[in-house]
Design a protein around this motif. Structure first.
Motif, PDB file in Angstrom:
ATOM      1  N   ARG A 154      58.726 -10.323   1.756  1.00  0.00           N
ATOM      2  CA  ARG A 154      59.183 -10.582   0.395  1.00  0.00           C
ATOM      3  C   ARG A 154      58.113 -11.278  -0.443  1.00  0.00           C
ATOM      4  N   THR A 155      56.883 -10.780  -0.357  1.00  0.00           N
ATOM      5  CA  THR A 155      55.778 -11.334  -1.133  1.00  0.00           C
ATOM      6  C   THR A 155      55.667 -10.612  -2.466  1.00  0.00           C
ATOM      7  N   ASP A 156      54.919 -11.207  -3.388  1.00  0.00           N
ATOM      8  CA  ASP A 156      54.730 -10.603  -4.706  1.00  0.00           C
ATOM      9  C   ASP A 156      54.169  -9.195  -4.604  1.00  0.00           C
ATOM     10  N   ALA A 157      53.298  -8.973  -3.639  1.00  0.00           N
ATOM     11  CA  ALA A 157      52.670  -7.658  -3.494  1.00  0.00           C
ATOM     12  C   ALA A 157      53.703  -6.579  -3.177  1.00  0.00           C
ATOM     13  N   GLY A 158      54.815  -6.964  -2.567  1.00  0.00           N
ATOM     14  CA  GLY A 158      55.831  -5.991  -2.195  1.00  0.00           C
ATOM     15  C   GLY A 158      56.993  -5.894  -3.164  1.00  0.00           C
ATOM     16  N   TYR A 159      56.968  -6.704  -4.240  1.00  0.00           N
ATOM     17  CA  TYR A 159      58.087  -6.711  -5.188  1.00  0.00           C
ATOM     18  C   TYR A 159      58.234  -5.355  -5.869  1.00  0.00           C
ATOM     19  N   VAL A 160      59.478  -4.850  -5.958  1.00  0.00           N
ATOM     20  CA  VAL A 160      59.732  -3.545  -6.574  1.00  0.00           C
ATOM     21  C   VAL A 160      60.599  -3.672  -7.822  1.00  0.00           C
ATOM     22  N   PHE A 161      61.768  -4.310  -7.712  1.00  0.00           N
ATOM     23  CA  PHE A 161      62.636  -4.420  -8.879  1.00  0.00           C
ATOM     24  C   PHE A 161      63.666  -5.522  -8.680  1.00  0.00           C
ATOM     25  N   THR A 162      64.343  -5.887  -9.783  1.00  0.00           N
ATOM     26  CA  THR A 162      65.449  -6.840  -9.779  1.00  0.00           C
ATOM     27  C   THR A 162      66.672  -6.164 -10.384  1.00  0.00           C
ATOM     28  N   ARG A 163      67.835  -6.397  -9.785  1.00  0.00           N
ATOM     29  CA  ARG A 163      69.065  -5.846 -10.339  1.00  0.00           C
ATOM     30  C   ARG A 163      70.206  -6.828 -10.057  1.00  0.00           C
ATOM     31  N   THR A 164      71.346  -6.587 -10.674  1.00  0.00           N
ATOM     32  CA  THR A 164      72.552  -7.364 -10.396  1.00  0.00           C
ATOM     33  C   THR A 164      73.398  -6.620  -9.383  1.00  0.00           C
ATOM     34  N   ASP A 165      73.733  -7.287  -8.269  1.00  0.00           N
ATOM     35  CA  ASP A 165      74.613  -6.719  -7.249  1.00  0.00           C
ATOM     36  C   ASP A 165      75.978  -7.396  -7.342  1.00  0.00           C
ATOM     37  N   ALA A 166      77.022  -6.610  -7.472  1.00  0.00           N
ATOM     38  CA  ALA A 166      78.369  -7.156  -7.639  1.00  0.00           C
ATOM     39  C   ALA A 166      78.775  -8.028  -6.460  1.00  0.00           C
ATOM     40  N   THR A 167      78.438  -7.606  -5.255  1.00  0.00           N
ATOM     41  CA  THR A 167      78.702  -8.366  -4.031  1.00  0.00           C
ATOM     42  C   THR A 167      77.543  -8.114  -3.073  1.00  0.00           C
ATOM     43  N   VAL A 168      77.525  -8.871  -1.984  1.00  0.00           N
ATOM     44  CA  VAL A 168      76.597  -8.576  -0.885  1.00  0.00           C
ATOM     45  C   VAL A 168      77.441  -7.945   0.220  1.00  0.00           C
ATOM     46  N   ASN A 169      77.490  -6.625   0.187  1.00  0.00           N
ATOM     47  CA  ASN A 169      78.344  -5.882   1.106  1.00  0.00           C
ATOM     48  C   ASN A 169      77.720  -4.503   1.313  1.00  0.00           C
ATOM     49  N   PHE A 170      76.610  -4.490   2.058  1.00  0.00           N
ATOM     50  CA  PHE A 170      75.804  -3.280   2.191  1.00  0.00           C
ATOM     51  C   PHE A 170      75.702  -2.842   3.650  1.00  0.00           C
ATOM     52  N   VAL A 194      72.778   1.807   7.043  1.00  0.00           N
ATOM     53  CA  VAL A 194      72.559   2.521   8.307  1.00  0.00           C
ATOM     54  C   VAL A 194      71.043   2.595   8.527  1.00  0.00           C
ATOM     55  N   ASP A 195      70.446   3.769   8.537  1.00  0.00           N
ATOM     56  CA  ASP A 195      68.992   3.861   8.713  1.00  0.00           C
ATOM     57  C   ASP A 195      68.321   4.428   7.471  1.00  0.00           C
ATOM     58  N   ALA A 196      68.995   4.279   6.303  1.00  0.00           N
ATOM     59  CA  ALA A 196      68.454   4.813   5.053  1.00  0.00           C
ATOM     60  C   ALA A 196      67.837   3.706   4.206  1.00  0.00           C
ATOM     61  N   SER A 197      67.180   4.104   3.130  1.00  0.00           N
ATOM     62  CA  SER A 197      66.581   3.166   2.192  1.00  0.00           C
ATOM     63  C   SER A 197      67.654   2.538   1.308  1.00  0.00           C
ATOM     64  N   PRO A 198      67.487   1.266   0.901  1.00  0.00           N
ATOM     65  CA  PRO A 198      68.432   0.663  -0.049  1.00  0.00           C
ATOM     66  C   PRO A 198      68.239   1.185  -1.469  1.00  0.00           C
ATOM     67  N   SER A 199      67.145   1.886  -1.721  1.00  0.00           N
ATOM     68  CA  SER A 199      66.897   2.435  -3.058  1.00  0.00           C
ATOM     69  C   SER A 199      65.882   3.570  -2.952  1.00  0.00           C
ATOM     70  N   THR A 200      66.198   4.686  -3.583  1.00  0.00           N
ATOM     71  CA  THR A 200      65.255   5.805  -3.627  1.00  0.00           C
ATOM     72  C   THR A 200      64.620   5.955  -5.005  1.00  0.00           C
ATOM     73  N   ASP A 201      65.126   5.216  -6.005  1.00  0.00           N
ATOM     74  CA  ASP A 201      64.548   5.265  -7.353  1.00  0.00           C
ATOM     75  C   ASP A 201      64.824   3.944  -8.055  1.00  0.00           C
ATOM     76  N   PRO A 202      63.837   3.005  -8.018  1.00  0.00           N
ATOM     77  CA  PRO A 202      62.504   3.087  -7.405  1.00  0.00           C
ATOM     78  C   PRO A 202      62.589   3.125  -5.867  1.00  0.00           C
ATOM     79  N   MET A 203      61.572   3.664  -5.253  1.00  0.00           N
ATOM     80  CA  MET A 203      61.577   3.890  -3.816  1.00  0.00           C
ATOM     81  C   MET A 203      61.289   2.624  -3.026  1.00  0.00           C
ATOM     82  N   ILE A 204      62.117   2.380  -2.027  1.00  0.00           N
ATOM     83  CA  ILE A 204      61.886   1.331  -1.039  1.00  0.00           C
ATOM     84  C   ILE A 204      62.006   1.984   0.331  1.00  0.00           C
ATOM     85  N   ASP A 205      61.096   1.643   1.232  1.00  0.00           N
ATOM     86  CA  ASP A 205      61.113   2.231   2.567  1.00  0.00           C
ATOM     87  C   ASP A 205      62.407   1.863   3.298  1.00  0.00           C
ATOM     88  N   ALA A 206      62.795   2.685   4.255  1.00  0.00           N
ATOM     89  CA  ALA A 206      64.010   2.443   5.026  1.00  0.00           C
ATOM     90  C   ALA A 206      63.841   1.298   6.017  1.00  0.00           C
TER      91      ALA A 206
END
Length: 205
Positions: free
Chosen positions: A16-32, A35-47
């Motif tokens: 979680r360093t600055d070099a790896g920062y991708v985006f900020t968003r509001t999440d309604a809850t922490v309930n994710f 499985v073995d997929a990425s948390p975001s494909t646009d913008p892309m984050i690795d799985a």
């Protein structure tokens, strides 16, 4: 007013360093459960080998000792009101994950800072945040009881003797009723862990 969730800062590295920062968003809850997929494909984050920091405030309904529970794969840290309740950040890849708990006494109707740091290493990925107390049945902390931070990395640039705090970058946060006596004391956001430091002031109400 009802809550709006937590601020989530997403990183394309487990550290979680600055070099790896991708985006900020509001999440309604922490309930994710990714499985073995990425948390975001646009913008892309690795799985694998990604990280997230959620920050904001919570407001309990009861004056009781609350149990906070995280269910994660892999590592997690949880702070409530600046107190580290859960610490499962062993060397990357070695975090126990699974279920972790911590307790803290809270007062009904008072807002408390909360921060959950999470990283995924390899394989399945999930992150869930619960609370419970003697009167509160265990549940995922609901959106109605959580408020995102205006800017978790900012430092206050105005004294806050009025109704609004003005923060770096021009972001404002309504803090009506938050100040008791001291118009010369500014609340600051800790740039390291994003927690609110209010000095001698009471919690934001």
């Amino acid at each position: 007013a009802s809550g709006d969730g937590l601020t989530g800062k997403y990183y394309n590295n487990a550290e979680r360093t600055d070099a790896g920062y991708v985006f900020t968003r509001t999440d309604a809850t922490v309930n994710f459960d990714w499985v073995d997929a990425s948390p975001s494909t646009d913008p892309m984050i690795d799985a694998d080998t990604f990280g997230i920091i959620w920050t904001g405030e919570i407001k309990p309904e009861f004056t009781e000792t609350y149990t906070f529970k995280t269910v994660t794969n892999n590592g997690v840290k949880l702070y409530v009101n600046g107190t580290l309740l859960i610490d499962d950040f062993l060397p990357y890849g070695d975090g126990k994950g699974g279920t972790q708990t911590g307790t803290i006494a809270l007062t009904a109707g008072t807002r408390y800072s909360i921060q959950m740091e999470y990283y995924e290493w390899l394989g399945n990925a999930y992150a869930k945040l619960y609370w419970s107390s003697a009167s509160q049945a265990e549940e995922i902390i609901p959106q109605a009881r959580m408020w995102r931070m205006a800017d978790p990395g900012a430092t206050a640039v105005d004294e806050i003797g009025g109704n609004d705090g003005t923060y770096a970058g021009g972001v404002t946060k309504d803090i009506t009723g938050a100040i008791e006596d001291d118009a010369d004391t500014a609340a600051t956001f800790d740039g390291v862990d994003g927690l609110v430091n209010c000095g001698t002031l009471g919690n934001f109400g």
